[in-house]
Motif scaffolding. Structure first.
Motif, mmCIF file in Angstrom:
data_model
loop_
_atom_site.group_PDB
_atom_site.id
_atom_site.type_symbol
_atom_site.label_atom_id
_atom_site.label_comp_id
_atom_site.label_asym_id
_atom_site.label_seq_id
_atom_site.Cartn_x
_atom_site.Cartn_y
_atom_site.Cartn_z
ATOM 1 N N TRP A 84 63.481 58.248 16.460
ATOM 2 C CA TRP A 84 63.543 57.818 17.860
ATOM 3 C C TRP A 84 62.213 57.178 18.265
ATOM 4 C CZ3 TRP A 84 67.192 57.295 21.500
ATOM 5 C CH2 TRP A 84 66.772 57.133 22.820
ATOM 6 N N SER A 85 61.123 57.806 17.890
ATOM 7 C CA SER A 85 59.801 57.265 18.202
ATOM 8 C C SER A 85 59.597 55.904 17.562
ATOM 9 C CB SER A 85 58.702 58.228 17.744
ATOM 10 O OG SER A 85 58.789 59.451 18.449
ATOM 11 N N LEU A 86 60.037 55.747 16.323
ATOM 12 C CA LEU A 86 59.889 54.456 15.650
ATOM 13 C C LEU A 86 60.739 53.380 16.321
ATOM 14 C CD1 LEU A 86 59.707 55.550 11.913
ATOM 15 C CD2 LEU A 86 57.832 54.792 13.411
ATOM 16 N N ALA A 87 61.899 53.754 16.826
ATOM 17 C CA ALA A 87 62.718 52.790 17.565
ATOM 18 C C ALA A 87 61.985 52.346 18.829
ATOM 19 C CB ALA A 87 64.078 53.396 17.904
ATOM 20 N N GLU A 88 61.352 53.282 19.520
ATOM 21 C CA GLU A 88 60.579 52.924 20.710
ATOM 22 C C GLU A 88 59.384 52.046 20.344
ATOM 23 O OE1 GLU A 88 61.179 56.144 24.130
ATOM 24 O OE2 GLU A 88 60.081 56.916 22.397
ATOM 25 N N ALA A 89 58.739 52.353 19.232
ATOM 26 C CA ALA A 89 57.607 51.540 18.779
ATOM 27 C C ALA A 89 58.063 50.124 18.451
ATOM 28 C CB ALA A 89 56.939 52.181 17.565
#
Length: 154
Positions: free
Chosen positions: A37-42
């Motif tokens: 999820w964090s990588l998608a936001e990044a």
């Protein structure tokens, strides 16, 4: 024999799958977003996101994502800090969380910032004690229902 020390590495096509397998303790899942999820936001916000893996030797022991130079409440209030922190369940209590906070502080200093911010969700088994121990102090603000805290980048 030299003991290995933690290091930060960029997420690449070679380590992204292993990064996404990193998990925190089950009781911490409600306070932490999965790495994927964090990588998608990044990916969606590359101008502010700074995702990194924390490795020791060949092992991924954690994930952090800093944010840099975001507009907060007004155009003249720009902030940087720690957006996400996930330390592998079996690696907690070994200083990797402190290492992550110090890494974000160092990057903030490199970019000319004097302070770093973070947020946390309040809860009996939440991360508040960890952040307070590392010098973060609540600002009195909230963001998305989370406590906003600040500390010196120096």
């Amino acid at each position: 024999m030299v003991a290995s020390v933690p290091a930060l590495v960029k997420i690449t096509e070679h380590n992204v799958e292993a990064a996404c397998r990193l998990t925190v303790r089950p009781d911490q899942e409600k306070y932490s977003s999965p790495v994927a999820w964090s990588l998608a936001e990044a990916y969606a916000q590359p101008e502010i996101a700074w995702p990194r893996l924390i490795v020791e030797g060949d092992e991924i022991v954690g994930f952090l994502m800093g944010f840099f130079d975001i507009e907060w409440d007004r155009p003249d209030d720009r902030r940087s800090g720690l957006w996400r922190l996930n330390i592998a369940a079996e690696q907690q209590g070994r200083g990797y969380g402190r290492y992550a906070v110090d890494a974000v502080r160092a990057e903030a200093r490199r970019r000319g910032h004097d302070r770093v911010y973070t947020t946390w969700e309040s809860g009996e088994d939440g991360p508040e004690g960890f952040y307070l121990k590392l010098g973060f102090r609540p600002t009195g603000e909230t963001s998305g229902g989370q406590i906003v805290a600040v500390r010196s980048a120096h």
